[in-house]
Motif scaffolding. Structure first.
Motif, PDB file in Angstrom:
ATOM      1  N   ILE A  78      54.834  -4.991 -56.560  1.00  0.00           N
ATOM      2  CA  ILE A  78      54.094  -6.231 -56.815  1.00  0.00           C
ATOM      3  C   ILE A  78      54.399  -6.752 -58.215  1.00  0.00           C
ATOM      4  CG2 ILE A  78      51.767  -7.232 -57.041  1.00  0.00           C
ATOM      5  CD1 ILE A  78      52.549  -6.462 -54.163  1.00  0.00           C
ATOM      6  N   PHE A  79      54.561  -8.071 -58.299  1.00  0.00           N
ATOM      7  CA  PHE A  79      54.676  -8.786 -59.567  1.00  0.00           C
ATOM      8  C   PHE A  79      53.385  -9.570 -59.743  1.00  0.00           C
ATOM      9  CE2 PHE A  79      55.642 -12.718 -61.873  1.00  0.00           C
ATOM     10  CZ  PHE A  79      56.221 -12.207 -63.032  1.00  0.00           C
ATOM     11  N   ALA A  80      52.738  -9.440 -60.906  1.00  0.00           N
ATOM     12  CA  ALA A  80      51.488 -10.154 -61.152  1.00  0.00           C
ATOM     13  C   ALA A  80      51.538 -10.833 -62.512  1.00  0.00           C
ATOM     14  CB  ALA A  80      50.304  -9.191 -61.098  1.00  0.00           C
ATOM     15  N   VAL A  81      50.947 -12.009 -62.566  1.00  0.00           N
ATOM     16  CA  VAL A  81      50.882 -12.775 -63.803  1.00  0.00           C
ATOM     17  C   VAL A  81      49.485 -13.387 -63.914  1.00  0.00           C
ATOM     18  CG1 VAL A  81      51.841 -14.840 -62.717  1.00  0.00           C
ATOM     19  CG2 VAL A  81      52.012 -14.587 -65.178  1.00  0.00           C
ATOM     20  N   ALA A  82      48.964 -13.456 -65.144  1.00  0.00           N
ATOM     21  CA  ALA A  82      47.650 -14.061 -65.383  1.00  0.00           C
ATOM     22  C   ALA A  82      47.668 -14.782 -66.720  1.00  0.00           C
ATOM     23  CB  ALA A  82      46.555 -12.994 -65.382  1.00  0.00           C
ATOM     24  N   ALA A  83      46.857 -15.819 -66.814  1.00  0.00           N
ATOM     25  CA  ALA A  83      46.740 -16.601 -68.047  1.00  0.00           C
ATOM     26  C   ALA A  83      45.268 -16.848 -68.348  1.00  0.00           C
ATOM     27  CB  ALA A  83      47.482 -17.926 -67.903  1.00  0.00           C
ATOM     28  N   PRO A  84      44.927 -16.894 -69.621  1.00  0.00           N
ATOM     29  CA  PRO A  84      43.539 -17.197 -69.989  1.00  0.00           C
ATOM     30  C   PRO A  84      43.234 -18.672 -69.783  1.00  0.00           C
ATOM     31  CG  PRO A  84      44.883 -17.052 -71.959  1.00  0.00           C
ATOM     32  CD  PRO A  84      45.763 -16.686 -70.796  1.00  0.00           C
ATOM     33  N   VAL A  85      41.975 -18.952 -69.500  1.00  0.00           N
ATOM     34  CA  VAL A  85      41.480 -20.325 -69.396  1.00  0.00           C
ATOM     35  C   VAL A  85      40.504 -20.506 -70.557  1.00  0.00           C
ATOM     36  CG1 VAL A  85      40.201 -21.987 -67.999  1.00  0.00           C
ATOM     37  CG2 VAL A  85      41.734 -20.336 -66.886  1.00  0.00           C
ATOM     38  N   PHE A  86      40.790 -21.492 -71.408  1.00  0.00           N
ATOM     39  CA  PHE A  86      39.960 -21.744 -72.582  1.00  0.00           C
ATOM     40  C   PHE A  86      38.994 -22.882 -72.301  1.00  0.00           C
ATOM     41  CE2 PHE A  86      43.860 -19.835 -74.127  1.00  0.00           C
ATOM     42  CZ  PHE A  86      43.389 -18.850 -74.976  1.00  0.00           C
ATOM     43  N   ASP A  87      37.730 -22.687 -72.694  1.00  0.00           N
ATOM     44  CA  ASP A  87      36.734 -23.741 -72.504  1.00  0.00           C
ATOM     45  C   ASP A  87      36.851 -24.780 -73.619  1.00  0.00           C
ATOM     46  OD1 ASP A  87      35.474 -22.705 -74.794  1.00  0.00           O
ATOM     47  OD2 ASP A  87      33.823 -21.799 -73.674  1.00  0.00           O
ATOM     48  N   GLY A  88      35.971 -25.755 -73.618  1.00  0.00           N
ATOM     49  CA  GLY A  88      36.001 -26.825 -74.606  1.00  0.00           C
ATOM     50  C   GLY A  88      35.819 -26.359 -76.034  1.00  0.00           C
ATOM     51  N   GLY A  89      35.232 -25.196 -76.243  1.00  0.00           N
ATOM     52  CA  GLY A  89      35.036 -24.648 -77.574  1.00  0.00           C
ATOM     53  C   GLY A  89      36.163 -23.743 -78.024  1.00  0.00           C
ATOM     54  N   GLY A  90      37.191 -23.633 -77.205  1.00  0.00           N
ATOM     55  CA  GLY A  90      38.335 -22.801 -77.564  1.00  0.00           C
ATOM     56  C   GLY A  90      38.190 -21.332 -77.229  1.00  0.00           C
ATOM     57  N   GLN A  91      37.139 -20.970 -76.477  1.00  0.00           N
ATOM     58  CA  GLN A  91      36.930 -19.577 -76.071  1.00  0.00           C
ATOM     59  C   GLN A  91      37.607 -19.305 -74.735  1.00  0.00           C
ATOM     60  OE1 GLN A  91      35.795 -17.190 -77.700  1.00  0.00           O
ATOM     61  NE2 GLN A  91      34.218 -17.855 -79.092  1.00  0.00           N
TER      62      GLN A  91
END
Length: 140
Positions: A78-91
């Motif tokens: 398996i190949f897996a990739v993930a990315a963070p999602v930042f809210d309006g405050g940059g978190q």
């Protein structure tokens, strides 16, 4: 994956076509570093990172790359990739991930998938920030 009360849990998921299933919705990730979605979120939350040099080094790479990638862990195929999602405050409040079979995946396909996941995570982040909404569009 998202954070709630200092824990990471799977907020939503889709059944994959390949044999490796991600944990069901609502499940707390006991070992989030073992999953790409966990790594993508941990990279931006130092309070969640254990005191382990190799973990810190890996998460620095994730922050630099903007995505977490795992490939063939435990000979899973398996190949897996993930990315963070930042809210309006940059978190970083969420991470978005995708996994697929390595069968017939060349480097170009892996790169395309990583870019697509990162682009979708950025789009989700923009949708959470009201100042990026166009007039007449509903806010998330």
């Amino acid at each position: 994956v998202t954070l709630w009360q200092g824990k990471m849990f799977v907020a939503d998921w889709c059944e994959p076509e390949h044999g490796l299933a991600v944990r069901a919705c609502g499940r707390v990730l006991e070992h989030p570093f073992q999953m790409t979605t966990g790594r993508a979120l941990m990279a931006h939350h130092p309070e969640l990172v254990p005191d382990d040099r190799s973990v810190h080094a890996c998460l620095r790479q994730v922050r630099t790359a903007g995505v977490a990638i795992t490939e063939n862990i435990g000979n899973s195929g398996i190949f897996a990739v993930a990315a963070p999602v930042f809210d309006g405050g940059g978190q970083a409040t969420l991470s978005l991930g995708c996994s697929t079979s390595l069968f017939q995946m060349d480097q170009a396909a892996k790169t395309r998938l990583a870019h697509a996941v990162q682009a979708m995570a950025e789009e989700m982040g923009r949708a959470m920030h009201p100042s990026h909404q166009h007039a007449g569009e509903p806010q998330c």
